[in-house]
Scaffold this active site. Structure first.
Site: not given
Length: 181
Positions: A141, A159
């Site tokens: 991330d 995402d």
């Protein structure tokens, strides 16, 4: 001249209906593009920001980070007592979700619609994160957002595509449908 009693046979050409071209290849290409872009962005982050470093883009609002998420969305279950079990469950869930999404795309992907694009974005995002779990045992991330005192959990391109796809599906579900009358 032909006699009036003589029957002439005309060859009738059947009307050719314009059959829409099957767009499943294009829809799957959208999913593949998401996976490729996700891999590229994660690789750049890993090369440019090693060891959890961060780069501030907009002070107090947006940073590019290097976070290794061993949990699910928003780092849920990241601090589990059994990380291997969590990883295996998340991998299994992602594989099942990808299979279901491919099946759904096979049915609705003959034409480009809001639903087919949404499903392609979700599929690409799911496969992008699945790749990370399989190869690294975590998901990379790197997008960190702060709004006032609120800190949004770090996320990535995969995402983002999953959320955008889900929002597109919601828009289609709640959009007024034409009446059949």
């Amino acid at each position: 001249m032909s006699s009036p009693n003589k029957t002439t046979y005309e060859t009738a050409t059947p009307a050719i209906e314009s059959k829409p071209r099957d767009q499943r290849g294009l829809v799957l290409a959208i999913a593949a593009a998401v996976v490729i872009l996700d891999r590229i962005t994660k690789r750049i982050v890993a090369q440019q920001l090693p060891d959890g470093q961060a780069h501030t883009v907009i002070p107090g609002i947006f940073r590019i980070t290097d976070v290794h998420n061993t949990g699910a969305a928003f780092s849920m279950f990241a601090e589990s007592a059994s990380p291997t079990t969590v990883r295996n469950i998340l991998i299994a869930f992602s594989v099942i979700a990808a299979i279901v999404l491919i099946g759904m795309l096979w049915r609705v992907g003959r034409t480009i619609t809001l639903s087919s694009v949404a499903l392609a974005l979700i599929l690409g995002g799911a496969i992008g994160n699945l790749y990370d779990r399989l190869h690294f045992s975590y998901v990379v991330d790197f997008l960190e957002v702060h709004i006032g005192n609120y800190h949004w959990p770090d996320f990535n391109l995969a995402d983002s595509c999953i959320v955008i796809g889900a929002c597109l599906l919601l828009i289609e579900i709640f959009s007024p449908q034409p009446s059949d009358s």
